[in-house]
Write a protein that holds these residues in place. Sequence first.
Motif, PDB file in Angstrom:
ATOM      1  N   ASP A  39      -1.611  -0.900  -7.361  1.00  0.00           N
ATOM      2  CA  ASP A  39      -1.656  -2.215  -6.572  1.00  0.00           C
ATOM      3  C   ASP A  39      -1.119  -2.026  -5.141  1.00  0.00           C
ATOM      4  OD1 ASP A  39       1.091  -1.124  -7.538  1.00  0.00           O
ATOM      5  OD2 ASP A  39       1.524  -3.309  -8.510  1.00  0.00           O
ATOM      6  N   ASP A  40      -0.907  -0.525  -4.724  1.00  0.00           N
ATOM      7  CA  ASP A  40      -0.450  -0.254  -3.414  1.00  0.00           C
ATOM      8  C   ASP A  40      -1.558  -0.763  -2.425  1.00  0.00           C
ATOM      9  OD1 ASP A  40       0.673   0.447  -1.187  1.00  0.00           O
ATOM     10  OD2 ASP A  40       0.724   2.709  -1.744  1.00  0.00           O
ATOM     11  N   SER A  41      -1.299  -1.861  -1.587  1.00  0.00           N
ATOM     12  CA  SER A  41      -2.276  -2.219  -0.734  1.00  0.00           C
ATOM     13  C   SER A  41      -2.163  -1.867   0.815  1.00  0.00           C
ATOM     14  CB  SER A  41      -2.376  -3.915  -0.791  1.00  0.00           C
ATOM     15  OG  SER A  41      -1.082  -4.186   0.027  1.00  0.00           O
ATOM     16  N   SER A  42      -1.088  -0.898   0.928  1.00  0.00           N
ATOM     17  CA  SER A  42      -1.121  -0.235   2.423  1.00  0.00           C
ATOM     18  C   SER A  42      -2.318   0.641   2.419  1.00  0.00           C
ATOM     19  CB  SER A  42       0.295   0.372   2.401  1.00  0.00           C
ATOM     20  OG  SER A  42       0.607   1.604   1.482  1.00  0.00           O
ATOM     21  N   TYR A  43      -2.644   1.050   3.496  1.00  0.00           N
ATOM     22  CA  TYR A  43      -3.639   2.191   3.466  1.00  0.00           C
ATOM     23  C   TYR A  43      -3.741   2.614   4.954  1.00  0.00           C
ATOM     24  CZ  TYR A  43      -6.343  -1.654   6.571  1.00  0.00           C
ATOM     25  OH  TYR A  43      -6.542  -2.485   7.228  1.00  0.00           O
ATOM     26  N   ARG A  44      -4.379   3.755   5.000  1.00  0.00           N
ATOM     27  CA  ARG A  44      -4.521   4.560   6.376  1.00  0.00           C
ATOM     28  C   ARG A  44      -5.969   4.785   6.630  1.00  0.00           C
ATOM     29  NH1 ARG A  44      -0.913   8.364   3.566  1.00  0.00           N
ATOM     30  NH2 ARG A  44       1.423   7.864   4.325  1.00  0.00           N
ATOM     31  N   LEU A  45      -6.349   4.846   7.547  1.00  0.00           N
ATOM     32  CA  LEU A  45      -7.930   5.058   8.125  1.00  0.00           C
ATOM     33  C   LEU A  45      -8.006   6.227   9.065  1.00  0.00           C
ATOM     34  CD1 LEU A  45      -9.189   1.565   9.058  1.00  0.00           C
ATOM     35  CD2 LEU A  45      -9.909   2.779   7.130  1.00  0.00           C
ATOM     36  N   THR A  46      -8.849   7.153   8.747  1.00  0.00           N
ATOM     37  CA  THR A  46      -9.212   8.341   9.284  1.00  0.00           C
ATOM     38  C   THR A  46     -10.402   8.455  10.146  1.00  0.00           C
ATOM     39  OG1 THR A  46      -9.951   9.675   7.764  1.00  0.00           O
ATOM     40  CG2 THR A  46      -7.498   9.813   8.415  1.00  0.00           C
ATOM     41  N   ARG A  47     -10.609   8.677  11.291  1.00  0.00           N
ATOM     42  CA  ARG A  47     -11.888   8.827  11.810  1.00  0.00           C
ATOM     43  C   ARG A  47     -12.892   9.947  11.294  1.00  0.00           C
ATOM     44  NH1 ARG A  47      -9.679   5.454  14.576  1.00  0.00           N
ATOM     45  NH2 ARG A  47     -10.785   3.592  15.792  1.00  0.00           N
ATOM     46  N   GLU A  48     -13.940  10.076  11.308  1.00  0.00           N
ATOM     47  CA  GLU A  48     -14.920  11.125  10.984  1.00  0.00           C
ATOM     48  C   GLU A  48     -14.497  12.396  11.611  1.00  0.00           C
ATOM     49  OE1 GLU A  48     -19.479  12.124  10.152  1.00  0.00           O
ATOM     50  OE2 GLU A  48     -18.861  10.529  11.253  1.00  0.00           O
ATOM     51  N   GLY A  49     -14.163  13.630  11.063  1.00  0.00           N
ATOM     52  CA  GLY A  49     -13.640  14.628  11.553  1.00  0.00           C
ATOM     53  C   GLY A  49     -12.015  14.888  11.168  1.00  0.00           C
ATOM     54  N   GLU A  50     -11.608  13.937  11.295  1.00  0.00           N
ATOM     55  CA  GLU A  50     -10.075  13.900  11.002  1.00  0.00           C
ATOM     56  C   GLU A  50      -9.625  14.267   9.499  1.00  0.00           C
ATOM     57  OE1 GLU A  50      -8.426  10.707  14.380  1.00  0.00           O
ATOM     58  OE2 GLU A  50      -8.427  10.030  12.344  1.00  0.00           O
ATOM     59  N   GLN A  51      -8.513  14.831   9.285  1.00  0.00           N
ATOM     60  CA  GLN A  51      -8.129  15.270   8.224  1.00  0.00           C
ATOM     61  C   GLN A  51      -7.336  14.416   7.126  1.00  0.00           C
ATOM     62  OE1 GLN A  51      -9.192  17.984   6.594  1.00  0.00           O
ATOM     63  NE2 GLN A  51      -8.024  17.895   4.759  1.00  0.00           N
ATOM     64  N   PRO A  52      -7.788  13.752   6.306  1.00  0.00           N
ATOM     65  CA  PRO A  52      -6.867  12.574   5.702  1.00  0.00           C
ATOM     66  C   PRO A  52      -5.613  13.061   5.218  1.00  0.00           C
ATOM     67  CG  PRO A  52      -8.587  13.040   4.044  1.00  0.00           C
ATOM     68  CD  PRO A  52      -8.780  13.702   5.473  1.00  0.00           C
ATOM     69  N   LYS A  53      -4.464  12.288   5.143  1.00  0.00           N
ATOM     70  CA  LYS A  53      -3.223  12.686   4.550  1.00  0.00           C
ATOM     71  C   LYS A  53      -3.186  12.871   3.043  1.00  0.00           C
ATOM     72  CE  LYS A  53      -0.675  11.402   8.654  1.00  0.00           C
ATOM     73  NZ  LYS A  53      -1.144  12.342   9.440  1.00  0.00           N
ATOM     74  N   THR A  54      -3.642  12.132   2.470  1.00  0.00           N
ATOM     75  CA  THR A  54      -3.803  12.258   0.871  1.00  0.00           C
ATOM     76  C   THR A  54      -5.202  12.142   0.738  1.00  0.00           C
ATOM     77  OG1 THR A  54      -3.716   9.621   0.756  1.00  0.00           O
ATOM     78  CG2 THR A  54      -1.766  10.880   0.734  1.00  0.00           C
ATOM     79  N   TRP A  55      -5.429  12.250  -0.858  1.00  0.00           N
ATOM     80  CA  TRP A  55      -6.853  12.362  -1.393  1.00  0.00           C
ATOM     81  C   TRP A  55      -7.238  11.456  -2.256  1.00  0.00           C
ATOM     82  CZ3 TRP A  55     -10.027  15.279   1.266  1.00  0.00           C
ATOM     83  CH2 TRP A  55      -9.354  16.269   1.975  1.00  0.00           C
ATOM     84  N   SER A  56      -6.304  10.263  -2.255  1.00  0.00           N
ATOM     85  CA  SER A  56      -6.612   9.045  -3.137  1.00  0.00           C
ATOM     86  C   SER A  56      -6.252   7.845  -2.834  1.00  0.00           C
ATOM     87  CB  SER A  56      -5.813   9.143  -4.524  1.00  0.00           C
ATOM     88  OG  SER A  56      -4.101   9.222  -4.223  1.00  0.00           O
TER      89      SER A  56
END
Length: 84
Positions: A39-56
Motif C-alpha cells: 500500500d506504499d503509494s510513493s514512487y520514483r520514475l527513471t527514464r530509459e537508460g537510468e538505473q532504478p534505485k530499487t527492483w520492486s
Amino acid sequence: MMLNQLAKARPDYTQAADAIATSGVAYTLLRCPMIRDGDDSSYRLTREGEQPKTWSVDRAAIAACLADLVETDKGLNESLGLTN
C-alpha cells in the motif's frame, strides 16, 4: 541490467516497444519490475537508460503514478521505469 536480460530472452518485447515508440501516437511505456501487493503509494520514475534505485513496486504506487500521468503530460512519449 534487468531490462537488457529481458530484451535478450524476449526480443519481441523490444520490438513491441520500438513499434510503439515509432508509431507516431502519444504513448507512455511503464516498466514495472517485481510488483508487490503493498500500500506504499510513493514512487520514483527513471527514464530509459537510468538505473532504478530499487527492483520492486507496490500496486498502490502504480495506481498513483497512472493517475498522475493521466492528469498531466508528464512522461508523454517516454519509456519510464517505475519503482518505490
